[in-house]
Motif scaffolding. Structure first.
Motif, PDB file in Angstrom:
ATOM      1  N   GLY A  91     -17.309  99.794 -26.182  1.00  0.00           N
ATOM      2  CA  GLY A  91     -17.458  99.963 -24.733  1.00  0.00           C
ATOM      3  C   GLY A  91     -16.615  98.971 -23.972  1.00  0.00           C
ATOM      4  O   GLY A  91     -15.871  99.329 -23.051  1.00  0.00           O
ATOM      5  N   VAL A  92     -16.696  97.689 -24.390  1.00  0.00           N
ATOM      6  CA  VAL A  92     -15.929  96.662 -23.685  1.00  0.00           C
ATOM      7  C   VAL A  92     -14.429  96.917 -23.842  1.00  0.00           C
ATOM      8  O   VAL A  92     -13.653  96.794 -22.890  1.00  0.00           O
ATOM      9  CB  VAL A  92     -16.323  95.264 -24.198  1.00  0.00           C
ATOM     10  N   SER A  93     -14.010  97.318 -25.063  1.00  0.00           N
ATOM     11  CA  SER A  93     -12.565  97.513 -25.270  1.00  0.00           C
ATOM     12  C   SER A  93     -12.066  98.697 -24.456  1.00  0.00           C
ATOM     13  O   SER A  93     -10.966  98.638 -23.911  1.00  0.00           O
ATOM     14  CB  SER A  93     -12.224  97.741 -26.728  1.00  0.00           C
ATOM     15  N   VAL A  94     -12.855  99.784 -24.384  1.00  0.00           N
ATOM     16  CA  VAL A  94     -12.432 100.934 -23.573  1.00  0.00           C
ATOM     17  C   VAL A  94     -12.189 100.494 -22.140  1.00  0.00           C
ATOM     18  O   VAL A  94     -11.155 100.788 -21.530  1.00  0.00           O
ATOM     19  CB  VAL A  94     -13.508 102.044 -23.627  1.00  0.00           C
ATOM     20  N   CYS A  95     -13.143  99.715 -21.608  1.00  0.00           N
ATOM     21  CA  CYS A  95     -13.007  99.269 -20.216  1.00  0.00           C
ATOM     22  C   CYS A  95     -11.814  98.340 -20.047  1.00  0.00           C
ATOM     23  O   CYS A  95     -10.970  98.551 -19.177  1.00  0.00           O
ATOM     24  CB  CYS A  95     -14.280  98.566 -19.787  1.00  0.00           C
ATOM     25  N   ILE A  96     -11.733  97.305 -20.902  1.00  0.00           N
ATOM     26  CA  ILE A  96     -10.676  96.306 -20.712  1.00  0.00           C
ATOM     27  C   ILE A  96      -9.305  96.948 -20.898  1.00  0.00           C
ATOM     28  O   ILE A  96      -8.365  96.665 -20.140  1.00  0.00           O
ATOM     29  CB  ILE A  96     -10.860  95.123 -21.686  1.00  0.00           C
ATOM     30  N   LEU A  97      -9.176  97.856 -21.888  1.00  0.00           N
ATOM     31  CA  LEU A  97      -7.866  98.478 -22.121  1.00  0.00           C
ATOM     32  C   LEU A  97      -7.475  99.357 -20.935  1.00  0.00           C
ATOM     33  O   LEU A  97      -6.325  99.313 -20.477  1.00  0.00           O
ATOM     34  CB  LEU A  97      -7.880  99.287 -23.416  1.00  0.00           C
TER      35      LEU A  97
END
Lengths: 337, 222
Positions: free
Chosen positions: B146-152
């Motif tokens: 979830g965090v990587s989807v958002c940050i990317l």
């Protein structure tokens, strides 16, 4: 029973949001005339582009929110007219348009539209442009150099007296030129005499209250006279600062925006004073030559708080006053008895 | 279906919600700092999500193991253990980051180390003490996704807007907004992304509701 029952506000004021906004538009027109006089058609075209971008993005946002467009709401026109006046006449069109779209979409409508915005849209749009493209916004063409109405302008640009003030030096401009606005500066707010006329027009029309500008200009003038930041006498420092800076224009048109201004007189005075203090602090310790917009954005945060605290304070004062009055009257009656 | 299998499926699906529907950054508002400040290029974003995964997954698993111990071990001792493990995990994370791009660690600066104490595990670790280790691991994986989807997503938009590039390669964009690389641009992009995500989730819910109603109608007709 009456057939045509009158609707709820039985006593109506002559002023509505539309008339107040219209007054501001009328007060902005002479500034556009001066910009046209100094920089030709490009000044008008920049204004037109900004207003068009503001109105179209406003309409798009209103439709997205599922509301019906209200043609008598011209606050986006005012925002669009104020924005390019603070920038150089050689500013590219995309800078003006994106600043105006930013002001309307991300500052005005994200917070709920007209009268709900937490920050002044025009100041936020200018701050956005100044943060993104400082070299385009702060490098000015010479007056009467008649820049080309369309296309990019890259030659003949220089920084104005605001930059030399920011660097701690004394501007070399002639005093008469400074007072008449014939120097390198933002396209619409160099002529201090026209700005003063606008202020008096708005004050006498009742479009703005006297409280916030009085406190703001009072503190600014005193600070400029007593604590000049350049090696010059007080009155000369005042002339340089008031002509080169943006704060006179801002104090007239942006500080008194009805959406962000507090509602009570006492809190308006405090608000104007705080805006002045922030402007001076930003001038001394900031990193941009035109600091008013940033100071105003910081002041906007306190508008609502001032209203709440002034209400509490006045209530407490009233309680103390009533208590002392009853005590005094009791004493008097006891003495009589 | 047996009840045990049912709970397994339920747990799997519940944690998968963390990727979009309950995205830790965009919906819950956790771990905002790296997305807002650090992730202004895609490379930085990838580095940040890598560190996040390297730190969060082991800490959550450790939490579930510590939860099996007797409840006499006080909470502050457990928290110290989590912090120590998170700080230790930064060492392999840095090795991996230098494998992706040699100057990634320097360009992230403080935000690389600040990832060790991210709010996601600070909040989730005490709750993971009651979970089985495999479910803590699964939650860690889903939180990281979830965090990587958002940050990317955020860092890609910010890199395109501020530098006009993607992974350092020039693109077709000619107008640039350099302020988007600052924290203030990060806030704007994260806010707009959160709004778009919620709008999308609402539309998906609408479509699902419509489909359900249609199914009911068909059943009645039969």
């Amino acid at each position: 029973m009456l057939q045509n029952e009158p609707k709820a506000p039985y006593v109506r004021n002559r002023d509505s949001a539309f008339t107040v906004m219209m007054d501001v538009v009328v007060a902005l027109l002479p500034l556009y005339f001066m910009a046209f006089y100094f920089y030709g058609l490009r000044a008008l075209m920049l204004g037109l582009a900004s207003v068009a971008a503001a109105v179209i993005s406003d309409l798009a946002c209103v439709l997205l929110e599922g509301k019906r467009p209200y043609p008598r709401d011209i606050s986006s026109v005012v925002t669009g007219m104020i924005l390019p006046l603070m920038m150089s006449a050689a500013t590219p069109y995309y800078v003006v348009v994106s600043a105006s779209v930013f002001a309307i979409v991300l500052v005005k409508h994200v917070f709920g539209g007209v009268g709900q915005s937490a920050f002044n849209p025009a100041a936020a749009g200018f701050a956005f442009a100044a943060a993104c493209w400082p070299s385009q916004v702060f490098s000015y063409p010479a007056p009467f150099s008649s820049p080309a109405p369309f296309g990019a302008i890259t030659e003949g640009l220089a920084s104005g007296p605001a930059w030399s003030l920011f660097q701690g030096g004394v501007p070399t401009n002639d005093i008469l030129d400074l007072l008449l606005g014939k120097f390198l500066g933002p396209m619409g707010l160099t002529n201090i005499l026209v700005l003063a006329t606008c202020l008096f027009y708005l004050l006498f029309r009742g479009a703005i209250g006297w409280q916030a500008p009085a406190a703001f200009f009072g503190i600014m003038v005193v600070a400029m006279m007593l604590f000049p930041r350049i090696p010059e006498s007080g009155p000369m420092s005042l002339v340089y600062e008031s002509t080169a800076g943006m704060w006179i224009f801002g104090g007239i048109f942006m500080l008194n925006e009805p959406g962000t201004l507090p509602k009570r007189s006492s809190s308006r005075i405090a608000y104007g004073a705080l805006a002045a203090i922030f402007t001076i602090l930003f001038q001394r310790f900031g990193r941009v030559e035109q600091t008013f917009a940033f100071a105003l954005l910081l002041t906007n945060v306190f508008g609502f708080t001032f209203d709440r605290y002034s209400e509490r304070l006045l209530r407490r004062l009233r309680r103390v006053y009533l208590a002392t009055r009853t005590k005094l009257s009791e004493k008097k009656s006891a003495q009589r008895a | 279906m047996q009840p045990e299998q049912n709970s397994v499926k339920k747990n799997l699906r519940k944690e998968l919600d963390l990727i979009f529907v309950k995205n830790p950054v965009l919906v819950t508002g956790l771990a905002l700092a790296p997305a807002v400040v650090g992730g202004f290029t895609v490379k930085n974003g990838l580095g940040l999500s890598l560190v996040f995964g390297m730190v969060t997954i082991p800490v959550l698993v450790l939490a579930s193991f510590l939860g099996m111990l007797s409840p006499k071990v006080p909470q502050y001792v457990r928290t110290i253990a989590y912090v120590v493990l998170a700080a230790l995990m930064l060492i392999p994370a840095r090795m991996l980051a230098s494998g992706i791009a040699p100057n990634l660690f320097d360009s992230l600066g403080m935000y690389f180390s600040a990832m060790a104490l991210n709010t996601v595990w600070l909040i989730r670790a005490p709750l993971c003490q009651e979970k089985k280790p495999q479910w803590a691991l699964w939650e860690g994986v889903c939180q990281t996704l979830g965090v990587s989807v958002c940050i990317l997503a955020v860092s890609a938009v910010r890199e395109l807007l501020s530098y006009g590039t993607f992974w350092g390669n020039p693109t077709f964009l000619s107008v640039k907004f350099p302020a988007m690389a600052y924290a203030f641009g990060g806030f704007i992009v994260v806010g707009v992304t959160a709004a778009v995500l919620r709008w999308g989730i609402d539309r998906v819910h609408d479509i699902a509701r419509l489909a359900q109603r249609q199914q009911q109608k068909w059943r009645v007709e039969r």
